[in-house]
Write an enzyme that holds these catalytic residues in place. Structure first.
Site, PDB file in Angstrom:
ATOM      1  N   SER A  13      40.782  58.862  -3.474  1.00  0.00           N
ATOM      2  CA  SER A  13      39.567  59.051  -3.527  1.00  0.00           C
ATOM      3  C   SER A  13      39.481  60.738  -3.461  1.00  0.00           C
ATOM      4  O   SER A  13      38.458  61.091  -4.045  1.00  0.00           O
ATOM      5  CB  SER A  13      38.860  58.573  -2.302  1.00  0.00           C
TER       6      SER A  13
ATOM      7  N   HIS B 140      41.942  51.025  -5.307  1.00  0.00           N
ATOM      8  CA  HIS B 140      41.646  49.957  -4.107  1.00  0.00           C
ATOM      9  C   HIS B 140      41.259  48.663  -4.783  1.00  0.00           C
ATOM     10  O   HIS B 140      41.578  47.426  -4.363  1.00  0.00           O
ATOM     11  CB  HIS B 140      40.213  50.596  -3.661  1.00  0.00           C
TER      12      HIS B 140
ATOM     13  N   LYS C 159      33.325  61.938  10.920  1.00  0.00           N
ATOM     14  CA  LYS C 159      33.641  62.530   9.438  1.00  0.00           C
ATOM     15  C   LYS C 159      32.469  62.780   8.500  1.00  0.00           C
ATOM     16  O   LYS C 159      31.386  62.453   8.901  1.00  0.00           O
ATOM     17  CB  LYS C 159      34.512  61.627   8.941  1.00  0.00           C
TER      18      LYS C 159
ATOM     19  N   ARG D 292      51.171  53.863  -1.818  1.00  0.00           N
ATOM     20  CA  ARG D 292      51.187  54.632  -3.240  1.00  0.00           C
ATOM     21  C   ARG D 292      52.675  55.364  -3.272  1.00  0.00           C
ATOM     22  O   ARG D 292      53.288  55.585  -4.297  1.00  0.00           O
ATOM     23  CB  ARG D 292      50.465  55.634  -3.822  1.00  0.00           C
TER      24      ARG D 292
HETATM   25  O1  PNS Z   1      41.014  54.878   3.485  1.00  0.00           O
HETATM   26  P1  PNS Z   1      41.777  55.807   4.690  1.00  0.00           P
HETATM   27  O2  PNS Z   1      40.830  57.009   5.041  1.00  0.00           O
HETATM   28  O3  PNS Z   1      43.191  55.982   4.450  1.00  0.00           O
HETATM   29  O4  PNS Z   1      41.649  54.621   6.037  1.00  0.00           O
HETATM   30  C1  PNS Z   1      41.758  54.866   7.254  1.00  0.00           C
HETATM   31  C2  PNS Z   1      41.573  54.000   8.302  1.00  0.00           C
HETATM   32  C3  PNS Z   1      40.025  53.579   7.936  1.00  0.00           C
HETATM   33  C4  PNS Z   1      42.364  52.714   8.061  1.00  0.00           C
HETATM   34  C5  PNS Z   1      42.026  54.473   9.607  1.00  0.00           C
HETATM   35  O5  PNS Z   1      41.424  55.630   9.880  1.00  0.00           O
HETATM   36  C6  PNS Z   1      41.341  53.529  10.873  1.00  0.00           C
HETATM   37  O6  PNS Z   1      41.812  52.405  10.885  1.00  0.00           O
HETATM   38  N1  PNS Z   1      40.285  54.088  11.469  1.00  0.00           N
HETATM   39  C7  PNS Z   1      39.737  53.501  12.678  1.00  0.00           C
HETATM   40  C8  PNS Z   1      40.170  54.162  14.255  1.00  0.00           C
HETATM   41  C9  PNS Z   1      41.573  53.432  14.399  1.00  0.00           C
HETATM   42  O7  PNS Z   1      41.735  52.302  14.518  1.00  0.00           O
HETATM   43  N2  PNS Z   1      42.590  54.084  14.225  1.00  0.00           N
HETATM   44  C10 PNS Z   1      44.057  53.911  14.549  1.00  0.00           C
HETATM   45  C11 PNS Z   1      44.244  54.141  15.963  1.00  0.00           C
HETATM   46  S1  PNS Z   1      45.991  54.405  15.752  1.00  0.00           S
END
Ligand code: PNS
Length: 178
Positions: free
Chosen positions: A137, A19, A43, A98
């Protein structure tokens, strides 16, 4: 030339060296990068949103490779990412990838986000530095749990996360830790 503001969203549970690398490379492109930490009540993260934000703040307060022209902000968001982006008036989302598997998972999100935002949001992908592409993570937490509940030293973990995160993981997993 630097572009304007971008959002770098994620769970950051916890922030890893992968990150950090994406933030530093984004900071060379954008004049402001907002690290947006998802606070999802459905979560059960290892670190609470405020703990994850504190870790990110500590990491970037100590980071001396951030270009002077870039401002880094760290905040929590909940709900849809596109709603958060609209509230902030930001059109660019950054995601690190990645592997081709990551990209395959990410592409539908980019399409959904673009459609939900009626075309006003674009996602830019930065390929992970190959030396960091094995870090996630989830793996960091798994390795940390075994290391801190066992007898192995944490020097391998220290190659995956900043020192403050290593200490925080130790605090979560080490039996009888103070
Ligand atoms: O680090 P991560 O867990 O891969 O991040 C995922 C994240 C936070 C980018 C994604 O889950 C997100 O944007 N969540 C907010 C809800 C949302 O907007 N979802 C997408 C709708 S298509």
């Amino acid at each position: 030339m630097t572009l304007m503001t971008a959002i770098y969203p994620g769970s950051f549970d916890p922030v890893t060296n992968g990150h950090v690398n994406i933030v530093l490379r984004s900071a060379a492109i954008f004049s402001r990068v907002i690290i947006a930490v998802l606070d999802n009540p459905h979560k059960k993260p290892l670190f609470s949103a405020s703990e994850r934000i504190c870790l990110l703040q500590e990491v970037f307060a100590k980071e001396n490779k951030i270009p002077q022209a870039c401002e880094i902000e760290i905040e929590a968001f909940s709900g849809l990412l596109v709603d958060y982006a609209a509230k902030k008036g930001i059109r660019t989302i950054i995601r690190g990838v990645r592997s081709s598997e990551d990209l395959a998972k990410e592409l539908p999100y980019a399409s959904w986000n673009r459609q939900l935002a009626c075309g006003s949001v674009e996602t830019i992908y930065l390929p992970a530095d190959q030396s960091l592409a094995f870090i996630s993570s989830s793996i960091v937490k798994e390795v940390a749990m075994h290391i801190y509940q066992g007898t192995q030293g944490d020097n391998k973990l220290a190659q995956m996360v900043p020192p403050v995160v290593c200490a925080a993981l130790r605090g979560k997993y080490k039996k009888n830790s103070i």
